[in-house]
Design a protein around this motif. Sequence first.
Motif, short mmCIF file in Angstrom:
data_model
loop_
_atom_site.label_atom_id
_atom_site.label_comp_id
_atom_site.label_asym_id
_atom_site.label_seq_id
_atom_site.Cartn_x
_atom_site.Cartn_y
_atom_site.Cartn_z
N TYR A 37 0.81 -1.29 -0.02
CA TYR A 37 0.02 0.01 0.01
C TYR A 37 0.99 1.31 -0.13
CZ TYR A 37 -3.88 -3.27 1.30
OH TYR A 37 -4.41 -4.63 1.21
N ILE A 38 1.91 1.38 0.71
CA ILE A 38 2.71 2.34 0.93
C ILE A 38 3.53 2.54 -0.67
CG2 ILE A 38 4.78 3.23 1.82
CD1 ILE A 38 4.21 2.15 4.40
N THR A 39 4.06 1.34 -1.20
CA THR A 39 5.00 1.50 -2.26
C THR A 39 3.85 1.81 -3.53
OG1 THR A 39 4.43 -0.94 -2.54
CG2 THR A 39 6.62 0.13 -1.68
N ALA A 40 2.40 1.47 -3.46
CA ALA A 40 1.72 1.78 -4.31
C ALA A 40 1.40 3.25 -4.51
CB ALA A 40 0.19 0.96 -4.32
N ILE A 41 1.39 3.83 -3.28
CA ILE A 41 1.06 5.31 -3.19
C ILE A 41 2.38 6.26 -3.66
CG2 ILE A 41 0.70 7.25 -1.43
CD1 ILE A 41 -0.87 5.23 0.18
N ILE A 42 3.50 5.52 -3.28
CA ILE A 42 4.50 6.39 -3.64
C ILE A 42 4.80 6.08 -5.08
CG2 ILE A 42 7.05 5.74 -3.81
CD1 ILE A 42 7.13 5.03 -0.82
N GLY A 43 4.49 5.23 -6.11
CA GLY A 43 4.57 4.85 -7.40
C GLY A 43 3.56 5.82 -8.00
N PHE A 44 2.24 6.02 -7.52
CA PHE A 44 1.33 6.81 -8.04
C PHE A 44 1.75 8.33 -7.85
CE2 PHE A 44 -2.24 9.62 -8.19
CZ PHE A 44 -3.10 9.10 -9.11
N VAL A 45 2.12 8.70 -6.87
CA VAL A 45 2.58 10.07 -6.52
C VAL A 45 3.76 10.63 -7.36
CG1 VAL A 45 3.23 11.85 -4.80
CG2 VAL A 45 1.37 10.18 -4.35
N VAL A 46 4.86 9.93 -7.46
CA VAL A 46 6.17 10.24 -8.14
C VAL A 46 5.94 10.25 -9.64
CG1 VAL A 46 7.54 9.51 -6.17
CG2 VAL A 46 7.16 8.01 -8.03
N ASN A 47 5.12 9.45 -10.27
CA ASN A 47 4.88 9.46 -11.47
C ASN A 47 3.71 10.53 -11.90
OD1 ASN A 47 6.41 7.19 -12.98
ND2 ASN A 47 5.80 6.06 -11.22
N GLY A 229 19.07 -9.75 -10.97
CA GLY A 229 18.33 -9.69 -9.80
C GLY A 229 18.58 -8.68 -8.71
N ALA A 230 18.86 -7.47 -9.28
CA ALA A 230 19.27 -6.43 -8.59
C ALA A 230 18.09 -5.56 -8.54
CB ALA A 230 20.53 -6.00 -9.18
N TYR A 231 17.16 -5.74 -8.16
CA TYR A 231 16.03 -4.74 -7.86
C TYR A 231 15.03 -5.50 -7.02
CZ TYR A 231 12.60 -7.59 -11.00
OH TYR A 231 12.06 -8.43 -11.68
N ASN A 232 14.08 -4.80 -6.47
CA ASN A 232 13.04 -5.27 -5.49
C ASN A 232 11.89 -5.66 -6.24
OD1 ASN A 232 10.65 -5.09 -3.44
ND2 ASN A 232 12.15 -4.29 -2.01
N ARG A 233 11.68 -6.91 -6.57
CA ARG A 233 10.65 -7.43 -7.40
C ARG A 233 9.09 -6.72 -6.91
NH1 ARG A 233 14.26 -11.71 -7.05
NH2 ARG A 233 15.22 -12.02 -9.24
N LYS A 234 8.75 -7.09 -5.35
CA LYS A 234 7.34 -6.86 -4.99
C LYS A 234 7.24 -5.24 -5.19
CE LYS A 234 4.35 -8.14 -1.28
NZ LYS A 234 4.16 -8.87 -0.04
N ALA A 235 8.27 -4.51 -4.71
CA ALA A 235 8.15 -2.90 -4.67
C ALA A 235 8.03 -2.64 -6.12
CB ALA A 235 8.98 -2.47 -4.04
N THR A 236 8.60 -3.29 -7.10
CA THR A 236 8.60 -2.72 -8.43
C THR A 236 7.00 -2.87 -8.94
OG1 THR A 236 10.92 -2.95 -9.08
CG2 THR A 236 9.04 -3.32 -10.76
N VAL A 237 6.52 -3.93 -8.77
CA VAL A 237 5.07 -4.51 -9.49
C VAL A 237 4.07 -3.26 -8.69
CG1 VAL A 237 3.23 -5.99 -9.36
CG2 VAL A 237 5.60 -6.62 -10.15
N ALA A 238 4.07 -3.23 -7.36
CA ALA A 238 3.40 -2.16 -6.63
C ALA A 238 3.37 -0.94 -7.04
CB ALA A 238 3.70 -2.53 -5.00
#
Length: 297
Positions: A37-47, A229-238
């Motif tokens: 939920y936190i990462t989804a909000i971050i993704g929406f706001v910054v983009n 594998g140098a990235y956060n997969r779950k945060a990326t999708v979220a």
Amino acid sequence: MITIIWVTLLLLGIGYIILLARDVLKHQAVLENINIYITAIIGFVVNFFDVLGIGAFAPQTALLKFTKQTDDAILPGTLNVTNTIPVVIQALIFIQIIEVDVLTLVLMLVAATMGALMGAGFIAALPVKSIRLIMGFALLVTVGFMLATKMNWIQGGGDAIALTGYKLMIAVAVNFLLGALMTAGIGLYAPCMALVFALGMSPQVAFPVMMGSCAFLMPPASAKFISKGAYNRKATVAMAIPGSVAVLIAAYFVKSLPLDHLKTVVMIVILITSAIMFKDAFKKPTTNELTSHPDKI
């Protein structure tokens, strides 16, 4: 030619989505423990604000750092992999609606992509301390460009939609460097906008140039981060899914916003994050870092 660029970009985006989906599904049993939920909000706001010219990398770094949603060791990869799809959408929109000389556009896109291909593999293999130092410096550079724009220190601007001669050579060379630096977490938008403005081009031209540059360089560069594998997969999708929705909303429904005060707040937050990055670079590695990324300490 613009149609060819547009179709190529669309196919590149589709291919990238397939590559990312396969990697996430392959590792779904070992996805990271983050708050979607936190990462989804971050993704929406910054983009959302990325489309309006604030940029995504620096504020996204700050928000991920403060909310502790990903390790510093994989932060550059997470930024690139996450924002690839939203940026491709931005480019597909702005390349069609803003006129720019085809040769100028193509050469700058190719230069940025080549720079990124050289930079991604190098950045993905760096130790945590080096990444923190680079990210700290990257944030300072971003603030510098934001402040220069805000204070009108960068002189230039005009109505040209094309570059020729030495100006075109400068644009290509600088965009190559910006493409390489982007893989380290230094956002391309602000410096590319400053470059276009300084060379006497129309400020509007910056949008297809900077968005197109990122859209072409990010899929191949991000593919390198994915392969390692140098990235956060779950945060990326979220972050990527709501981020893509935010791009569509900002591009089609938002014409203008009072962003001056917001940019000031963003600059302050970025400076604080930069200071934290430098501080963490010189502290002893934590137990979690030693166990999670022993090869990068």
